[in-house]
Design an enzyme around this catalytic site. Structure first.
Site, short mmCIF file in Angstrom:
data_model
loop_
_atom_site.label_atom_id
_atom_site.label_comp_id
_atom_site.label_asym_id
_atom_site.label_seq_id
_atom_site.Cartn_x
_atom_site.Cartn_y
_atom_site.Cartn_z
N ASP A 251 0.85 -1.19 0.00
CA ASP A 251 0.00 0.00 0.00
C ASP A 251 0.89 1.24 0.00
O ASP A 251 1.90 1.31 0.69
CB ASP A 251 -0.92 -0.01 1.22
CG ASP A 251 -2.07 0.97 1.08
OD1 ASP A 251 -3.23 0.53 0.96
OD2 ASP A 251 -1.81 2.20 1.09
N ILE A 252 0.48 2.23 -0.78
CA ILE A 252 1.28 3.46 -0.92
C ILE A 252 1.24 4.30 0.36
O ILE A 252 2.15 5.10 0.60
CB ILE A 252 0.79 4.27 -2.15
CG1 ILE A 252 1.87 5.15 -2.70
CG2 ILE A 252 -0.49 5.03 -1.85
CD1 ILE A 252 1.56 5.71 -4.09
N HIS B 77 -10.06 -5.27 -3.46
CA HIS B 77 -8.75 -5.44 -2.83
C HIS B 77 -8.95 -5.87 -1.39
O HIS B 77 -9.87 -5.40 -0.72
CB HIS B 77 -7.90 -4.16 -2.89
CG HIS B 77 -8.60 -2.92 -2.44
ND1 HIS B 77 -9.54 -2.28 -3.21
CD2 HIS B 77 -8.52 -2.21 -1.29
CE1 HIS B 77 -10.00 -1.22 -2.57
NE2 HIS B 77 -9.41 -1.16 -1.38
N GLU C 69 -12.39 3.37 -1.28
CA GLU C 69 -11.79 4.47 -2.08
C GLU C 69 -11.57 4.03 -3.53
O GLU C 69 -11.84 4.80 -4.45
CB GLU C 69 -10.46 4.87 -1.43
CG GLU C 69 -9.67 5.94 -2.15
CD GLU C 69 -8.28 6.12 -1.55
OE1 GLU C 69 -7.38 6.53 -2.29
OE2 GLU C 69 -8.09 5.83 -0.35
N HIS D 167 -6.93 -5.72 2.10
CA HIS D 167 -5.78 -5.19 2.84
C HIS D 167 -5.30 -6.29 3.78
O HIS D 167 -6.11 -6.86 4.52
CB HIS D 167 -6.18 -4.00 3.72
CG HIS D 167 -6.76 -2.82 3.01
ND1 HIS D 167 -6.07 -1.64 2.85
CD2 HIS D 167 -7.97 -2.62 2.43
CE1 HIS D 167 -6.84 -0.76 2.23
NE2 HIS D 167 -8.00 -1.33 1.95
#
Ligand code: AMP
Length: 122
Positions: free
Chosen positions: A35-36, A106, A101, A108
């Protein structure tokens, strides 16, 4: 429910190679990358390569091969990162109330520290 997939979402662009990602694992049907904006020492996102908006869409419409690959990819990331013994958390936000978002499924995977209770008070 029928979902409409937005081809311009950021994970679609990652899958098309239009923007870079920090890949952790790639399999036939899945991609895992860091994750960014990590919220824990380990914060990896696992996405299917297919166009699925959220987990409900995926579980309803993906092939058995995609579901197997995706499920095992999550497990492989946990093994690669060594979090299985101490524990980890999987989160998959969906829709408005889930505060999703990016409208491409996805999961996490979070770990590497005590993550506290599951939800903040409303
Ligand atoms: P969600 O709120 O569940 O949709 O989470 C979307 C996640 O995608 C957030 O944790 C973001 O930090 C992450 N994210 C957004 N853009 C990127 C990117 N280009 N590379 C990696 N992670 C990203």
């Amino acid at each position: 429910m029928a979902y409409t997939y937005d081809d311009e979402n950021i994970f679609a662009k990652i899958l098309r190679g239009e923007i870079p990602n920090d890949t952790v694992l790639e399999t036939e049907h899945s991609l895992a990358f860091n994750d960014i904006r990590p919220q824990a020492p380990l914060h990896v996102l696992v996405i299917p390569k297919g166009k699925y908006v959220n987990y409900d869409d995926f579980a309803t419409n993906a092939s058995d091969a995609e579901i197997l690959d995706y499920t095992r990819a999550i497990s492989k990331v946990c093994a690669m990162k060594g979090v299985a013994a101490d524990g980890f958390r999987m989160i998959s936000n969906a829709g408005r109330d889930g505060v999703q978002e990016v409208p491409h499924l996805h999961v996490h995977i979070l770990g590497g520290r005590d993550l506290g209770r599951m939800l903040n008070p409303a």
